[in-house]
Design a protein around this motif. Structure first.
Motif, PDB file in Angstrom:
ATOM      1  N   GLU A   1       0.830  -1.207   0.000  1.00 36.16           N
ATOM      2  CA  GLU A   1       0.000   0.000   0.000  1.00 36.16           C
ATOM      3  C   GLU A   1       0.866   1.259   0.000  1.00 36.16           C
ATOM      4  O   GLU A   1       0.484   2.278  -0.593  1.00 36.16           O
ATOM      5  CB  GLU A   1      -0.940  -0.018   1.206  1.00 36.16           C
ATOM      6  N   GLU A  40       1.929   1.780  -3.560  1.00 32.23           N
ATOM      7  CA  GLU A  40       0.781   2.274  -4.329  1.00 32.23           C
ATOM      8  C   GLU A  40       0.596   3.777  -4.102  1.00 32.23           C
ATOM      9  O   GLU A  40       0.374   4.537  -5.052  1.00 32.23           O
ATOM     10  CB  GLU A  40      -0.500   1.526  -3.922  1.00 32.23           C
ATOM     11  N   ARG A  41       0.710   4.211  -2.851  1.00 32.39           N
ATOM     12  CA  ARG A  41       0.543   5.641  -2.534  1.00 32.39           C
ATOM     13  C   ARG A  41       1.633   6.481  -3.186  1.00 32.39           C
ATOM     14  O   ARG A  41       1.366   7.551  -3.729  1.00 32.39           O
ATOM     15  CB  ARG A  41       0.546   5.848  -1.016  1.00 32.39           C
ATOM     16  N   GLU A  48       1.067   7.024  -6.841  1.00 34.26           N
ATOM     17  CA  GLU A  48      -0.108   7.814  -7.202  1.00 34.26           C
ATOM     18  C   GLU A  48       0.164   9.310  -7.032  1.00 34.26           C
ATOM     19  O   GLU A  48      -0.486  10.004  -6.269  1.00 34.26           O
ATOM     20  CB  GLU A  48      -1.316   7.387  -6.364  1.00 34.26           C
ATOM     21  N   THR A  87      -6.781   4.903  -7.825  1.00 32.27           N
ATOM     22  CA  THR A  87      -7.538   3.698  -7.491  1.00 32.27           C
ATOM     23  C   THR A  87      -7.338   3.321  -6.036  1.00 32.27           C
ATOM     24  O   THR A  87      -6.202   3.246  -5.559  1.00 32.27           O
ATOM     25  CB  THR A  87      -7.105   2.514  -8.382  1.00 32.27           C
ATOM     26  N   ASP A  88      -8.440   3.072  -5.336  1.00 32.73           N
ATOM     27  CA  ASP A  88      -8.418   2.569  -3.964  1.00 32.73           C
ATOM     28  C   ASP A  88      -8.828   1.100  -4.012  1.00 32.73           C
ATOM     29  O   ASP A  88      -9.969   0.772  -4.374  1.00 32.73           O
ATOM     30  CB  ASP A  88      -9.389   3.375  -3.092  1.00 32.73           C
ATOM     31  N   LEU A 115      -9.305  -0.894  -1.650  1.00 35.75           N
ATOM     32  CA  LEU A 115     -10.093  -1.277  -0.464  1.00 35.75           C
ATOM     33  C   LEU A 115      -9.382  -2.306   0.400  1.00 35.75           C
ATOM     34  O   LEU A 115      -9.999  -3.220   0.960  1.00 35.75           O
ATOM     35  CB  LEU A 115     -11.470  -1.805  -0.893  1.00 35.75           C
ATOM     36  N   PHE A 154     -13.101  -2.204  -5.934  1.00 37.27           N
ATOM     37  CA  PHE A 154     -12.223  -1.040  -5.843  1.00 37.27           C
ATOM     38  C   PHE A 154     -13.034   0.224  -6.074  1.00 37.27           C
ATOM     39  O   PHE A 154     -14.155   0.188  -6.571  1.00 37.27           O
ATOM     40  CB  PHE A 154     -11.069  -1.138  -6.854  1.00 37.27           C
ATOM     41  N   ARG A 155     -12.451   1.344  -5.684  1.00 34.02           N
ATOM     42  CA  ARG A 155     -13.062   2.663  -5.911  1.00 34.02           C
ATOM     43  C   ARG A 155     -12.078   3.537  -6.676  1.00 34.02           C
ATOM     44  O   ARG A 155     -10.861   3.337  -6.599  1.00 34.02           O
ATOM     45  CB  ARG A 155     -13.423   3.339  -4.574  1.00 34.02           C
ATOM     46  N   GLU A 178     -11.028   7.705  -7.920  1.00 33.33           N
ATOM     47  CA  GLU A 178     -11.107   9.108  -7.487  1.00 33.33           C
ATOM     48  C   GLU A 178     -10.328   9.977  -8.454  1.00 33.33           C
ATOM     49  O   GLU A 178      -9.208   9.638  -8.846  1.00 33.33           O
ATOM     50  CB  GLU A 178     -10.547   9.264  -6.079  1.00 33.33           C
ATOM     51  N   PRO A 188     -13.832   9.322  -3.561  1.00 33.95           N
ATOM     52  CA  PRO A 188     -13.912   7.934  -4.044  1.00 33.95           C
ATOM     53  C   PRO A 188     -15.325   7.554  -4.499  1.00 33.95           C
ATOM     54  O   PRO A 188     -16.307   7.819  -3.822  1.00 33.95           O
ATOM     55  CB  PRO A 188     -13.481   7.129  -2.811  1.00 33.95           C
TER      56      PRO A 188
END
Length: 397
Positions: free
Chosen positions: A17, A20-21, A24, A35-36, A38, A259-260, A262, A298
């Protein structure tokens, strides 16, 4: 020293994670899509028949995850063959590469290349005959890695069509009847009518019976013999033997629970304008004014797949099905509905979408991994010409 190994959710989640952050970070002053997942890094591959996630780890005493890659394998249609004077699908075992990430502070060190090669080793060991990946047509860094260093070639250029979910419901034509099929009938219809479509998954029954599949819907003219509703459905074989003048089919997949998304980087003015359109749409729904969804926080989406049909009014039937899917997404609290179709898909005019939200030309690149085939000789699929349609598996969207 870089070590590539299989992802272990019990100890790698925080590190994954974090990467990923760090990846982004959108371009300054421009809108970017994030993309989140979750809390589930495997969410976009876990519904495939076979899948794997690898991580790249650096350090000896204090180990740090600096990259990752995901991959999955399934059997799909890659061509056709004649069997007893009948056209049948020709299948191949296809691998899919997605979710390649390398921490910005560790790029240009060959980590991405190493992750791809290790994933390809697993593909080959598992019997995959081809591997492909999808990316934005302007993602030059990704294209250079795969086509320049890893031996992939540009293959297909589908379109991702995205439409906002409005605060008001969309009217579905009263001249059209929409019938919901149970998974058994849906499977039968798809196998009988679409199994020779490129990328059609041989395990379509697993897709249709998945908990994220929200249903398969057929649109027919209200005045036809099938126009009275589901009670008039004769079975898929009979329907295709005696079809109405025009018809269409579409299935819906619930990405919102996986997933969400944003949109970030919007100016205050854009946010205010978007919010104003939603307020007006919600306050005066009878005006049916298009509104910009709340994409700056999101949001979830529903994915429309397995889109097809026949007849002079098939495009209008598809439009009615998309309206029905929009209303399902509205009830489900989604921000958008999306579909991915071939660039030359004849029914794409029936799929409502906003150009500003869509990608008119996505890019799929492919690589041949083996010389032997599970279902007969097809030649080199990578050199085949594109057809009018493709079947996009919702498990990998």
């Amino acid at each position: 020293m870089i070590v590539v190994r299989e992802y272990d959710p019990s100890r790698d989640l925080d590190g994954v994670e974090d990467v990923e952050r760090r990846c982004e970070v959108g371009p300054s002053g421009k809108l970017s899509l994030f993309t989140d997942l979750l809390g589930d890094p495997l969410c976009r591959i876990r519904h495939s028949p076979s899948f794997l996630m690898l991580v790249a780890e650096m350090g000896t005493e204090k180990k740090e995850i600096v990259g990752m890659i995901r991959g999955c394998i399934k059997t799909v249609t890659c061509g056709i063959k004649l069997q007893n004077d009948t056209v049948k699908p020709l299948y191949t075992k296809l691998a899919y590469v997605l979710g390649l990430r390398v921490s910005p502070s560790h790029r240009r060190q060959g980590i991405g290349f190493k992750l791809v090669k290790m994933m390809e080793e697993w593909f080959t060991q598992t019997g995959a005959e081809y591997s492909y990946f999808a990316t934005e047509n302007d993602n030059q860094a990704s294209i250079n890695l795969f086509t320049g260093k890893c031996g992939y070639s540009k293959f297909r250029k589908p379109s991702i069509l995205v439409n906002p979910v409005y605060a008001h419901g969309v009217n579905v034509s009263r001249q059209v009847t929409i019938i919901k099929l149970d998974p058994v009938e849906a499977e039968s219809l798809y196998r009988l009518r679409f199994s020779t479509t490129e990328f059609f998954p041989r395990d379509i029954d697993s897709v249709l019976n998945n908990k994220l599949s929200l249903g398969t819907f057929v649109a027919v003219p209200r005045g036809s013999c099938y126009g009275s509703g589901s009670g008039s459905w004769p079975g898929s074989a009979k329907f295709l033997e005696y079809p109405p003048e025009s018809w269409a089919v579409l299935s819906v997949w619930n990405c919102k629970d996986s997933f969400r998304l944003e949109v970030r980087g919007a100016s205050r003015l854009r946010r205010v304008v978007a919010k104003t359109t939603r307020v007006v749409d919600k306050t005066l729904p009878f005006l049916k004014l298009p509104s910009i969804p709340s994409v700056f926080k999101p949001f979830g989406l529903h994915f429309m797949y397995g889109i097809g049909g026949e007849g002079p009014r098939a495009t209008k039937m598809v439009k009615s099905l998309c309206g029905h899917a929009h209303n399902m997404a509205k009830k489900g609290g989604c921000g958008v509905v999306a579909a991915e179709v071939a660039g030359e898909e004849p029914l794409r005019q029936g799929i409502p979408h906003w150009k500003v939200l869509s990608c008119e030309e996505d890019l799929w690149c492919i690589k041949r991994l083996g010389e032997d085939y599970s279902d007969g000789v097809v030649g080199d699929w990578t050199k085949s010409l594109p057809g009018a349609s493709i079947f996009v598996d919702p498990r990998e969207f």
